[in-house]
Scaffold this motif. Structure first.
Motif, PDB file in Angstrom:
ATOM      1  N   VAL A 108       1.040  -2.728   7.053  1.00  0.00           N
ATOM      2  CA  VAL A 108      -0.093  -2.508   5.959  1.00  0.00           C
ATOM      3  C   VAL A 108      -1.224  -1.717   6.819  1.00  0.00           C
ATOM      4  CG1 VAL A 108      -1.830  -3.260   4.340  1.00  0.00           C
ATOM      5  CG2 VAL A 108       0.224  -4.399   4.718  1.00  0.00           C
ATOM      6  N   THR A 109      -1.431  -2.014   7.907  1.00  0.00           N
ATOM      7  CA  THR A 109      -2.169  -0.899   8.701  1.00  0.00           C
ATOM      8  C   THR A 109      -1.760   0.246   8.874  1.00  0.00           C
ATOM      9  OG1 THR A 109      -3.188  -3.165   9.511  1.00  0.00           O
ATOM     10  CG2 THR A 109      -3.455  -0.899  10.998  1.00  0.00           C
ATOM     11  N   GLU A 110      -0.291   0.280   9.008  1.00  0.00           N
ATOM     12  CA  GLU A 110       0.288   1.778   9.072  1.00  0.00           C
ATOM     13  C   GLU A 110       0.234   2.451   7.881  1.00  0.00           C
ATOM     14  OE1 GLU A 110       4.242   0.654  10.716  1.00  0.00           O
ATOM     15  OE2 GLU A 110       3.546   0.095  12.794  1.00  0.00           O
ATOM     16  N   LEU A 111       0.417   1.978   6.720  1.00  0.00           N
ATOM     17  CA  LEU A 111       0.291   2.610   5.564  1.00  0.00           C
ATOM     18  C   LEU A 111      -1.140   3.134   5.513  1.00  0.00           C
ATOM     19  CD1 LEU A 111       1.870  -0.166   2.968  1.00  0.00           C
ATOM     20  CD2 LEU A 111       2.909   2.124   3.717  1.00  0.00           C
ATOM     21  N   LEU A 112      -2.301   2.199   5.958  1.00  0.00           N
ATOM     22  CA  LEU A 112      -3.587   2.778   5.817  1.00  0.00           C
ATOM     23  C   LEU A 112      -3.502   4.098   6.506  1.00  0.00           C
ATOM     24  CD1 LEU A 112      -5.699  -0.448   6.004  1.00  0.00           C
ATOM     25  CD2 LEU A 112      -5.375   1.015   3.888  1.00  0.00           C
ATOM     26  N   LEU A 118      -7.621   4.650   7.895  1.00  0.00           N
ATOM     27  CA  LEU A 118      -7.664   3.426   9.038  1.00  0.00           C
ATOM     28  C   LEU A 118      -9.157   3.331   9.610  1.00  0.00           C
ATOM     29  CD1 LEU A 118      -6.151   1.459  10.452  1.00  0.00           C
ATOM     30  CD2 LEU A 118      -5.512   3.044  12.247  1.00  0.00           C
ATOM     31  N   ALA A 119      -9.742   4.448   9.800  1.00  0.00           N
ATOM     32  CA  ALA A 119     -10.975   4.527  10.212  1.00  0.00           C
ATOM     33  C   ALA A 119     -11.949   3.833   9.258  1.00  0.00           C
ATOM     34  CB  ALA A 119     -11.708   5.804  10.545  1.00  0.00           C
ATOM     35  N   GLY A 120     -11.854   3.816   7.732  1.00  0.00           N
ATOM     36  CA  GLY A 120     -12.696   3.258   6.612  1.00  0.00           C
ATOM     37  C   GLY A 120     -12.377   1.717   6.848  1.00  0.00           C
ATOM     38  N   ARG A 149      -7.819   2.835  -4.937  1.00  0.00           N
ATOM     39  CA  ARG A 149      -7.203   2.446  -3.810  1.00  0.00           C
ATOM     40  C   ARG A 149      -6.403   1.218  -4.111  1.00  0.00           C
ATOM     41  NH1 ARG A 149     -11.131   0.310   0.092  1.00  0.00           N
ATOM     42  NH2 ARG A 149     -11.813   2.555   0.559  1.00  0.00           N
ATOM     43  N   LYS A 150      -6.660   0.258  -4.699  1.00  0.00           N
ATOM     44  CA  LYS A 150      -5.981  -1.034  -5.023  1.00  0.00           C
ATOM     45  C   LYS A 150      -4.497  -0.616  -5.855  1.00  0.00           C
ATOM     46  CE  LYS A 150      -6.279  -5.651  -7.016  1.00  0.00           C
ATOM     47  NZ  LYS A 150      -7.101  -6.560  -7.944  1.00  0.00           N
ATOM     48  N   ARG A 151      -4.529   0.268  -6.989  1.00  0.00           N
ATOM     49  CA  ARG A 151      -3.085   1.076  -7.222  1.00  0.00           C
ATOM     50  C   ARG A 151      -2.310   1.681  -6.237  1.00  0.00           C
ATOM     51  NH1 ARG A 151      -6.922   1.775 -11.374  1.00  0.00           N
ATOM     52  NH2 ARG A 151      -7.159   4.057 -10.618  1.00  0.00           N
ATOM     53  N   THR A 155       1.399   0.067  -5.156  1.00  0.00           N
ATOM     54  CA  THR A 155       2.625   0.672  -5.261  1.00  0.00           C
ATOM     55  C   THR A 155       3.171   1.176  -3.727  1.00  0.00           C
ATOM     56  OG1 THR A 155       1.841   2.040  -7.203  1.00  0.00           O
ATOM     57  CG2 THR A 155       3.494   3.182  -6.125  1.00  0.00           C
ATOM     58  N   ALA A 156       2.376   1.684  -2.733  1.00  0.00           N
ATOM     59  CA  ALA A 156       3.060   1.839  -1.457  1.00  0.00           C
ATOM     60  C   ALA A 156       3.392   0.524  -0.929  1.00  0.00           C
ATOM     61  CB  ALA A 156       1.782   2.357  -0.637  1.00  0.00           C
TER      62      ALA A 156
END
Length: 180
Positions: A108-112, A118-120, A149-151, A155-156
Motif C-alpha cells: 500500500v505504501t508503494e501505491l502511495l 508518500l511525502a504526504g 483519495r478514498k475512491r 480502486t487501486a
C-alpha cells in the motif's frame, strides 16, 4: 433466466472497489445485469433493500461490521446473526481496512509512492494524533481522510490485491454472485 442483481455498498469508495474487482474475478457487471449501488451510508439499507427487492432484483452487499444492525433489521434478522445467507458480508472495520490488510503495509505504501503521495503520508504519520498508531491503521486513516483519495485507493487496492488474497467479505460477495 436469473434475476438481475443489486450489490449494495455503504459509499462510493466501496462501489469503486467492487467495480474494479469484479472483472478480475470474471464478472462482467453489465452483461450479467449486476448494478453496484452506493447507498450513502448504512442507515439507508432498509430503504434500498426494499426498493431493489420490489424491482425483482436479488439484493446482496457489503457493510462495515459496526453498521450491522441496519442490515440485520432490514433483513428481519437479529444482531449478530450471519447475514451471508442473504448475500450480505461484513467488513471488520471497513473495506479499506480489509484491503490494506490483504495487501500489506509495504504494497500500500508503494501505491502511495507511485501516486506521489508518500511525502504526504509520512507527514501524516508524524502528526501527534497518528504517531502511536500501527502503520496499517495510519494507512487506513490517511486513505480515508479524503473522499477522492478514498475512491482512488479503493480502486487501486482492488486492482492490486492478488486474487488469492482477496479479503473474505469480497470473496463471499463474489461467490454469492456466482451462485445467483
Amino acid at each position: 433466466m436469473p434475476r438481475p442483481i443489486t450489490i449494495l455498498v455503504e459509499g462510493d469508495s466501496d462501489k469503486a472497489a467492487v467495480e474494479a474487482l469484479a472483472p478480475r474475478y470474471g464478472i462482467d457487471l453489465e452483461t450479467e445485469e449486476i448494478e453496484v449501488v452506493s447507498m450513502g451510508g448504512a442507515g439507508n439499507a432498509g430503504r434500498f433493500i426494499a426498493e431493489k427487492a420490489a424491482e425483482g432484483r436479488r439484493v446482496g452487499g457489503l457493510y462495515d461490521e459496526g453498521e450491522e444492525r441496519f442490515f440485520a433489521r432490514a433483513l428481519n434478522r437479529q444482531d449478530g446473526e450471519d447475514l451471508s445467507r442473504q448475500g450480505f458480508f461484513a467488513c471488520r472495520r471497513d473495506l479499506e481496512d480489509e484491503l490494506v490488510r490483504a495487501l500489506g503495509v509495504v504494497a500500500v505504501t508503494e501505491l502511495l509512492a507511485g501516486r506521489g503521495e508518500l511525502a504526504g503520508f509520512r507527514s501524516f504519520q508524524n502528526q501527534d494524533a497518528h504517531r502511536a498508531d500501527e502503520a496499517g491503521e495510519q494507512l487506513r486513516r490517511f486513505i480515508g481522510a479524503n473522499g477522492a483519495r478514498k475512491r482512488t485507493y479503493a480502486t487501486a487496492m482492488a486492482e492490486a490485491v492478488p486474487l488469492e488474497d482477496i479479503p473474505e467479505p469480497l470473496t463471499g460477495l463474489l461467490n454469492w454472485i456466482w451462485g445467483a
